[in-house]
Design a protein around this motif. Structure first.
Motif, short mmCIF file in Angstrom:
data_model
loop_
_atom_site.label_atom_id
_atom_site.label_comp_id
_atom_site.label_asym_id
_atom_site.label_seq_id
_atom_site.Cartn_x
_atom_site.Cartn_y
_atom_site.Cartn_z
N LEU A 1 -14.25 10.63 -11.56
CA LEU A 1 -13.09 11.09 -10.80
C LEU A 1 -13.51 11.78 -9.50
CD1 LEU A 1 -10.97 12.50 -13.77
CD2 LEU A 1 -10.35 10.53 -12.36
N SER A 2 -14.54 12.59 -9.59
CA SER A 2 -15.03 13.29 -8.39
C SER A 2 -15.55 12.29 -7.37
CB SER A 2 -16.14 14.27 -8.78
OG SER A 2 -15.66 15.29 -9.61
N ARG A 3 -16.24 11.27 -7.86
CA ARG A 3 -16.78 10.25 -6.95
C ARG A 3 -15.66 9.52 -6.21
NH1 ARG A 3 -20.46 8.50 -10.33
NH2 ARG A 3 -19.14 6.87 -11.21
N GLU A 4 -14.50 9.35 -6.87
CA GLU A 4 -13.35 8.69 -6.24
C GLU A 4 -12.49 9.66 -5.43
OE1 GLU A 4 -12.67 5.61 -6.08
OE2 GLU A 4 -13.99 4.71 -7.58
N GLY A 5 -12.85 10.96 -5.44
CA GLY A 5 -12.07 11.94 -4.70
C GLY A 5 -10.79 12.35 -5.39
N LEU A 6 -10.69 12.11 -6.70
CA LEU A 6 -9.47 12.43 -7.45
C LEU A 6 -9.59 13.83 -8.08
CD1 LEU A 6 -9.01 8.93 -9.12
CD2 LEU A 6 -7.66 9.88 -7.25
N PHE A 7 -9.67 14.83 -7.24
CA PHE A 7 -9.93 16.19 -7.72
C PHE A 7 -8.77 16.77 -8.51
CE2 PHE A 7 -12.36 15.71 -3.66
CZ PHE A 7 -13.61 15.58 -4.26
N PHE A 8 -7.55 16.37 -8.17
CA PHE A 8 -6.39 16.81 -8.93
C PHE A 8 -6.53 16.39 -10.40
CE2 PHE A 8 -2.13 16.07 -10.64
CZ PHE A 8 -1.47 17.25 -10.31
N VAL B 1 0.84 -1.20 0.00
CA VAL B 1 0.00 0.00 0.00
C VAL B 1 0.88 1.25 0.00
CG1 VAL B 1 -1.62 1.37 1.37
CG2 VAL B 1 -2.02 -1.06 1.06
N GLY B 2 1.90 1.26 0.85
CA GLY B 2 2.80 2.41 0.90
C GLY B 2 3.50 2.64 -0.43
N GLU B 3 3.95 1.56 -1.08
CA GLU B 3 4.62 1.68 -2.37
C GLU B 3 3.64 2.17 -3.43
OE1 GLU B 3 7.92 1.48 -4.90
OE2 GLU B 3 7.78 1.30 -2.71
N GLY B 4 2.40 1.67 -3.37
CA GLY B 4 1.38 2.12 -4.33
C GLY B 4 1.08 3.60 -4.18
N ILE B 5 0.95 4.06 -2.94
CA ILE B 5 0.69 5.49 -2.69
C ILE B 5 1.86 6.34 -3.19
CG2 ILE B 5 0.42 7.21 -0.87
CD1 ILE B 5 -1.24 5.11 0.67
N ASN B 6 3.08 5.86 -2.96
CA ASN B 6 4.26 6.61 -3.44
C ASN B 6 4.21 6.78 -4.96
OD1 ASN B 6 5.31 6.86 -0.88
ND2 ASN B 6 6.65 5.09 -1.04
N ASN B 7 3.88 5.69 -5.68
CA ASN B 7 3.81 5.77 -7.14
C ASN B 7 2.68 6.69 -7.60
OD1 ASN B 7 5.71 3.80 -8.76
ND2 ASN B 7 5.17 2.72 -6.88
N ALA B 8 1.52 6.60 -6.93
CA ALA B 8 0.38 7.43 -7.30
C ALA B 8 0.69 8.91 -7.07
CB ALA B 8 -0.85 7.01 -6.52
N GLU B 9 1.33 9.21 -5.94
CA GLU B 9 1.69 10.61 -5.66
C GLU B 9 2.74 11.12 -6.63
OE1 GLU B 9 2.82 10.57 -1.56
OE2 GLU B 9 0.77 10.93 -0.85
N LEU B 10 3.70 10.26 -6.96
CA LEU B 10 4.75 10.66 -7.90
C LEU B 10 4.16 10.96 -9.27
CD1 LEU B 10 7.75 11.10 -8.39
CD2 LEU B 10 7.97 8.65 -8.88
N ASP C 1 -4.56 -6.36 -1.78
CA ASP C 1 -6.01 -6.62 -1.75
C ASP C 1 -6.78 -5.37 -1.29
OD1 ASP C 1 -8.18 -8.26 -2.25
OD2 ASP C 1 -8.29 -9.01 -0.20
N SER C 2 -6.24 -4.20 -1.68
CA SER C 2 -6.89 -2.93 -1.35
C SER C 2 -7.73 -2.50 -2.56
CB SER C 2 -5.84 -1.87 -1.01
OG SER C 2 -6.44 -0.64 -0.68
N THR C 3 -8.96 -2.99 -2.62
CA THR C 3 -9.79 -2.78 -3.81
C THR C 3 -10.14 -1.31 -4.02
OG1 THR C 3 -11.73 -3.29 -2.44
CG2 THR C 3 -10.78 -5.10 -3.71
N ASP C 4 -10.36 -0.56 -2.96
CA ASP C 4 -10.72 0.85 -3.10
C ASP C 4 -9.58 1.65 -3.73
OD1 ASP C 4 -13.16 0.33 -1.99
OD2 ASP C 4 -12.67 1.10 0.00
N LEU C 5 -8.36 1.44 -3.23
CA LEU C 5 -7.22 2.19 -3.76
C LEU C 5 -6.91 1.74 -5.19
CD1 LEU C 5 -4.85 2.34 -0.66
CD2 LEU C 5 -6.19 4.19 -1.65
N ALA C 6 -7.06 0.44 -5.46
CA ALA C 6 -6.82 -0.05 -6.82
C ALA C 6 -7.82 0.57 -7.80
CB ALA C 6 -6.92 -1.58 -6.85
#
Length: 381
Positions: free
Chosen positions: A337-344, A256-265, A290-295
Motif C-alpha cells: 500500500l505504501s509503495r502505491e501511495g495509498l497511505f489512507f 478515469v474521472g468516474e474511477g477516481i470518484n468511486n475510489a474517493e467515495l 487503459d490506466s494500468t497504474d490507477l487500476a
C-alpha cells in the motif's frame, strides 16, 4: 457585404467570424477584405479585436481543435489568417476514438447511451448516413451545422470518406511528412482541414471520432490523435474499447474521472461490502481507460479491504486466528500500500490488525509505516 454597409450606415455594422471556418465552397473570408469594403463606402473601420477565450467548449475539445489549426497554419499558411488558439474556461475530457464500430453498435448508442448526440458527416454523405442510422434526425453535414453547437458530437467516417486521391497526401500531412510545396500540390487538403476544424468546434462537452472501417487517412489520423507529443504532453484523443457498449459511450478521460470518484467515495464509506463494490467499479473504469497504474492502485486497495473484512468477520464469529500469520500478511500489505501511495488505507489496515499484533510487531509497523505518514500529514498542515 456592400449592401450591409449601406443599410447599417457608418459604424453601424458589427461583424464576427473565424477565418479558419470558411468552409462554404467558393468563398473565402479575410478581415482585410471586409475592412477594404468598409473603406470603400466611407466607413471608419476599427481594427479587428481578437477573442481567444472560448465560452462554449472545454479544453479537451479546444486542444484537439488547436492541433488541427497547427497543421493548417504550418502547411497552408495562406489559407487563413493565423490567430491565437482559443482557451477554454474549464478542463474537460479529450475526444474518444471508436475505430471499427459497426452500424448496429451506433444505432444502440444513439438510442440509449448517447441519445440526442449529433452525428456530423461530409455534407454529401449526410442523407446516406441518416438512412443507415434508422432515419436518425440529428445527422448533419458539417457545412450545414456551421454556426450551431451541440453537447455531444460524433464525427462519422470523416477520414474514411476523404477522396481516394487525397488519402495518401492526408497521411503524409498528419504524420509530419509533407514537403515544402504541399500547399501548392494538394490545396484540397487545406479545405478538409477547415472542415474538420469546423466539425470539432461544434462540440460543447463530449466528442467522438467514429471510423466504421479502416483507411489510409484514418489509420494515420488516429495515430496522430492518440500519440503523445514530442515533449511528453498528452495526446489529443484517446481510443475506446469497441467490444463493450458501455465502454463506447464514455471517453477514456471520463472513465478515469468516474474511477477516481468511486475510489474517493470508498474512503468515506464505513460498510466494507459497499467499499468493495465502489473499488470494483473504480477498477473497471480504470481498465476501460487503459490506466494500468490507477487500476493497480484500486486492486491493491480492494485486496486490503478484503483482508480487513476477513478480520472483522473472524472477530464477530470468535474464530481463532494465527497471530503470526496475520502479522506477516499485514506487514506485506502495508508495504504494498505504501509503495502505491495509498497511505489512507495503510492507516485503515493498521487499525484493523492492531488487536492481533504483539507489542514488538505493533512497534515495528508503527515505526516503519505509521510514524512517517503521521509526520507527513502534520507537515502538510
Amino acid at each position: 457585404m456592400l449592401v450591409f454597409f449601406y443599410l447599417c450606415g457608418p459604424n453601424g455594422l458589427f461583424l464576427a467570424g473565424d477565418p479558419a471556418q470558411s468552409v462554404v465552397e467558393g468563398t473565402e473570408f479575410r478581415f482585410e477584405e471586409v475592412r477594404s469594403v468598409g473603406h470603400f463606402v466611407g466607413s471608419v473601420m476599427q481594427k479587428p479585436k481578437t477573442v481567444n477565450i472560448n465560452f462554449r467548449s472545454h479544453s479537451g475539445i479546444l486542444n484537439c481543435a488547436g492541433g488541427v489549426l497547427d497543421l493548417m497554419f504550418t502547411h497552408f499558411p495562406s489559407s487563413a489568417k493565423q490567430l491565437k488558439k482559443d482557451k477554454g474556461l474549464f478542463q474537460g475530457s479529450r475526444p474518444g476514438v471508436l475505430l471499427g464500430a459497426n452500424i448496429d453498435q451506433l444505432n444502440i448508442l444513439l438510442s440509449d447511451k448517447l441519445k440526442g448526440a449529433v452525428v456530423l458527416t461530409h455534407d454529401d454523405s449526410a442523407s446516406h448516413w441518416r438512412r443507415r442510422l434508422n432515419d436518425y434526425k440529428r445527422v448533419y453535414g458539417i457545412r450545414e451545422a456551421k454556426g450551431l453547437e451541440f453537447k455531444t458530437v460524433i464525427i462519422l467516417d470523416f477520414f474514411q470518406e476523404i477522396p481516394p486521391s487525397l488519402q495518401k497526401p492526408w497521411r503524409e500531412l498528419v504524420l509530419n511528412r509533407a514537403g515544402q510545396d504541399f500547399e501548392y500540390k494538394h490545396p484540397l487538403v487545406g479545405n478538409l482541414l477547415k472542415l474538420l476544424y469546423t466539425g470539432v468546434t461544434r462540440c460543447i462537452e463530449k466528442l467522438f471520432f467514429v471510423e466504421t472501417s479502416s483507411s489510409t487517412a484514418g489509420k494515420a489520423t488516429i495515430r496522430w490523435l492518440t500519440q503523445k507529443g514530442p515533449g511528453g504532453e498528452g495526446s489529443f484523443a484517446t481510443q475506446n474499447n469497441i467490444d463493450d457498449i458501455e465502454a463506447m459511450s464514455m471517453t477514456a478521460d471520463e472513465f478515469v474521472g468516474e474511477g477516481i470518484n468511486n475510489a474517493e467515495l470508498s474512503q468515506s464509506v464505513e460498510d466494507l461490502d459497499e467499499v468493495l463494490l465502489l473499488l470494483e467499479r473504480a477498477s473497471w473504469c480504470f481498465e476501460q481507460a487503459d490506466s494500468t497504474d490507477l487500476a493497480a492502485k484500486a486492486r491493491m486497495q480492494h485486496s486490503c479491504v478484503l483482508f480487513r473484512r476477513e478480520l472483522e468477520t473472524s472477530r464477530d464469529q470468535n474464530v481463532v486466528q494465527n497471530h503470526a500469520v496475520i502479522e506477516m500478511r499485514a506487514a506485506k500489505m502495508m508495504e504494498s500500500l505504501s509503495r502505491e501511495g495509498l497511505f489512507f488505507e495503510v492507516l485503515n489496515c493498521f487499525d484493523a490488525v492492531r488487536p492481533y499484533l504483539s507489542a514488538y510487531a505493533s512497534e515495528q509497523l508503527e515505526r516503519g509505516f505509521i510514524s512517517d505518514i503521521v509526520l507527513a500529514e502534520s507537515e502538510d498542515r
